[in-house]
Every structure is written in C-alpha cells, then in structure tokens.
Design a protein around this motif. Sequence first.
Motif, short mmCIF file in Angstrom:
data_model
loop_
_atom_site.label_atom_id
_atom_site.label_comp_id
_atom_site.label_asym_id
_atom_site.label_seq_id
_atom_site.Cartn_x
_atom_site.Cartn_y
_atom_site.Cartn_z
N LYS A 30 0.87 -1.19 -0.82
CA LYS A 30 0.23 -0.07 0.32
C LYS A 30 0.99 1.18 -0.09
O LYS A 30 0.74 2.19 -0.11
CB LYS A 30 -0.91 -0.09 1.46
N GLU A 31 1.87 0.98 0.82
CA GLU A 31 3.05 1.98 0.90
C GLU A 31 3.71 2.69 -1.13
O GLU A 31 4.27 3.51 -1.36
CB GLU A 31 4.08 2.17 2.21
N LEU A 32 4.25 0.83 -1.11
CA LEU A 32 4.82 1.81 -2.46
C LEU A 32 3.67 1.72 -3.94
O LEU A 32 3.98 2.79 -4.49
CB LEU A 32 4.78 0.58 -3.39
N ILE A 33 2.68 1.63 -3.97
CA ILE A 33 1.70 1.89 -4.37
C ILE A 33 1.89 3.39 -4.74
O ILE A 33 0.88 3.88 -5.62
CB ILE A 33 0.52 1.46 -4.56
N THR A 36 3.97 4.88 -6.47
CA THR A 36 4.58 5.20 -7.43
C THR A 36 3.41 5.78 -8.59
O THR A 36 3.11 5.04 -9.57
CB THR A 36 4.54 3.30 -8.18
N SER A 37 1.95 5.74 -7.84
CA SER A 37 1.02 6.62 -7.82
C SER A 37 -0.09 5.79 -9.00
O SER A 37 -0.28 5.85 -9.93
CB SER A 37 1.41 8.05 -9.17
N GLY A 38 -0.11 4.51 -8.14
CA GLY A 38 -0.55 3.55 -8.62
C GLY A 38 0.05 2.61 -9.62
O GLY A 38 -0.94 2.04 -10.61
N ASP A 39 1.33 2.44 -10.28
CA ASP A 39 1.73 2.00 -11.22
C ASP A 39 1.97 0.50 -10.58
O ASP A 39 2.84 0.12 -9.02
CB ASP A 39 2.75 2.39 -11.81
N ASP A 199 10.50 14.20 -3.17
CA ASP A 199 9.17 13.80 -3.76
C ASP A 199 8.40 14.85 -2.38
O ASP A 199 8.50 14.08 -1.15
CB ASP A 199 9.05 12.30 -3.23
N ARG A 200 7.94 15.61 -3.06
CA ARG A 200 6.93 16.35 -2.40
C ARG A 200 5.47 15.68 -2.24
O ARG A 200 4.30 16.06 -1.72
CB ARG A 200 7.00 17.58 -2.00
N ILE A 201 4.99 15.14 -3.59
CA ILE A 201 3.74 14.63 -3.51
C ILE A 201 3.35 13.63 -2.83
O ILE A 201 1.76 13.85 -2.80
CB ILE A 201 3.64 14.82 -5.67
N THR A 202 3.57 13.08 -2.92
CA THR A 202 3.66 11.50 -2.39
C THR A 202 3.37 12.22 -0.55
O THR A 202 1.84 11.53 -0.26
CB THR A 202 4.73 10.79 -1.95
N LEU A 241 -7.06 10.22 -6.53
CA LEU A 241 -5.73 10.30 -5.18
C LEU A 241 -4.17 9.49 -5.75
O LEU A 241 -3.40 9.83 -5.90
CB LEU A 241 -5.82 10.55 -4.43
N PRO A 242 -4.31 8.06 -5.66
CA PRO A 242 -3.34 7.54 -5.81
C PRO A 242 -3.21 7.39 -6.71
O PRO A 242 -1.56 7.31 -6.48
CB PRO A 242 -4.24 6.04 -5.42
N TYR A 243 -3.20 7.98 -7.96
CA TYR A 243 -2.92 8.35 -8.74
C TYR A 243 -1.98 9.11 -9.41
O TYR A 243 -1.34 9.92 -10.71
CB TYR A 243 -4.08 7.39 -10.21
#
Length: 373
Positions: A30-33, A36-39, A199-202, A241-243
């Motif tokens: 869940k943290e990794l996805i 990776t923005s859902g990748d 990485d500020r967007i995550t 949001l995840p993407y």
Amino acid sequence: MNNSDKKGFIFKSYEAKNQSPFEKLFEIFKELITHTSGDFNEAIDWLRSLDKEYKLTDQHYTIDDFVEDLKKKGFVKEEIDANGLGGTKITPKTERAIRQQALKHIFGKIKKSGAGNHKSKSSGLGDEYTGDFKNYQFGDSLDKVSITESLKNAQVNHGIQDFSLSEDDLVVEETIHKSQMSTVLMIDISHSMILYGEDRITPAKKVAMALAELITTRYPKDTLDIIVFGDDAWTIHIKDLPYLQVGPYHTNTVAGLQLAMDLLRRKKNTNKQVFMITDGKPSCLRLPDGQYYKNSNGLDKYIINKCYAMAQQARKLHIPITTFMIAQDPYLMQFISEFTAANQGKAFYTGLKGLGEMIFEDYETNRKKRIRG
C-alpha cells in the motif's frame, strides 16, 4: 490471602500483533503503490527489490504467491486498455485501503461517529447536549426539558409532602449546534514538487487521502473538494488520489483559488474553508484571451497582485484560506505572509514532516468555529 485477591499491574514485553505473510506484505504494498502513483508493476518491482534485501518472504510464501492473493482477494485485476494492451490495475477496494492506511498513519485511529459533527460556540436549539442547564423559557422545546433536574427543583421548592411541579421548576439542558463544513483542498502539482531530489507530492497525496477518509467516515455531511493546480486548475475525485502525479507545469495559484471560490459559492452551509498545500511561488496566469502569462524569475508583481485580489475576495465571502507552505525561502515566506494578511487567514511554514497532523489539527479547530456569512 489468595493470589486471586491481589490487585496491581503486570508488565510484560510488547508483542506485535500476529500478521499473516499476506498482511505484512500488503502493508508495504500500500505504501509502495502510493509512491508509484498506482503503477502496479513498478510497485511489485520495488517489493521484489525489498524482498531481496530484507528477506520479506520465504519458500513457503513468495512474492508471486502474494500477487495471486491480491487477485483472489479483489485488490487488483487484469485490464485491457484502449490500445488492446493488457495490464494489472488496482481496484477501488485497494484505493479505499490506501486511504484508510493514510488516515491511520497521519490522523491516528479515529472512529466513525454521527453525521454533521461540527460544533459551534452558539448555545440554543441545537442537537448535542452540553451538560449545562438553564431555566425553562417559553418557546423552549419540551423534549429538551431535563425531567430529573426539574423534579429535584420541585422537591426543593415545594417539599415532598406537598409535591407540585410548576413552570418555574423546569430546567432545560443546553445544546450546541452541529454545523456542516465545506472544505476545498488545493494541491500544487507544479514541477517543483519533485525537484531537488525531494518527493513532495506523495506526502501531499497522503494528506488528501487521509482527510478524505476522515470526512467521509466521521463527518459524512461535510463536503471535501480536491483541486490540483499547475498551469491550470481542475478538480479530481477522491478515487483519483493514488494516481496523482506532478507535471511540467508552472504554478497558477490564481486559477486554483478561482475554482475553489466557484465551488464554495455553490455550497449552502455557511462554514467554508480552503486549505492550500504549495511549495513554490505563483508563476503563471491565464489571460482573458486564453494565452498564458508565465514568469519564473522571482516574484512577478502582476501575478502576486492577482493572488492578493483573490485573497481579499475570499475574505469578503467569509472564506478563510489556510496555506501550508512546504518551502522555506525568505522571499516566498514574505509573499505568503502578505497573502495571508489580505485574507485574514492562516499560514504554516513547514517542511513535509508533520504536514498531515497540522492539517488535521487545523481542520478540527476550524470546525468548532461558526463562520457567519
């Protein structure tokens, strides 16, 4: 004396909750996805790398077994895109799990409660009891009369032998209003959100997901609109949001504020607010003829004056803007200070650490206020 009669505390070493191999890997996934923005494929590649380094699995349960379990449990599915190419995508079930994890990590375990839980400071004909009492007045709702306290008054005033209950004996338990809150969360997705190796967007995505989960579960009558802004501004759905990713954009803060004002004007309730997460200076405007005016060199007076005008407009509409500035450049902090003064809002100059907690605390503080239009 029996041992069973003894009272006291027993201290022992902390034992972590028993987790299955799937549950342990799913927490990491869940943290990794999110990163990776859902990748899905990229997230699994990262998970395999972590497995090699930290021995997350063994011969009895491998990463391939985990992927199969994800499919069986409905967390991912195979899809064919418009070009006829197949791939594995996360499902809405995973999107929800990611939001729940963000809420747990950022805001702690907050249990679901009733609708519209925004307390105002006004006492009167509300719907939540305060524990305070006042004398009954004509017009007070009879269902608010405290029978126990009123009977006690009657006994004190008239005695038990000659018991009677008059209007003067009646007391009413005071209540407070539960108001609704409409919030717009603005997220800067300009290119600077991934510049300089940070990485500020995550973290911004995680905050948005946690806030969305908080509102939809604990305050279901509240509204949350999420806006992203780069060269332009547009709304996104919670499920998107995840993407969310940054783009090769400048920062059109004015477009974001204009859209936020438009959204909030349509809301019927009076409690409205804007949260803005940004790390850069305003550097873009869309002109009336549709062309873009851009200037990344310093603070452009034409652009920032438009920002101040939007701040003042929001102030007239009784919409406070709280800015979470995740950059610490002195000249940008000065701009945010003047912008905040124009709106009479608030500003927090912070890095990424603690961003979620700060937004949560401010949300909880603002919901206790009654903003009168």
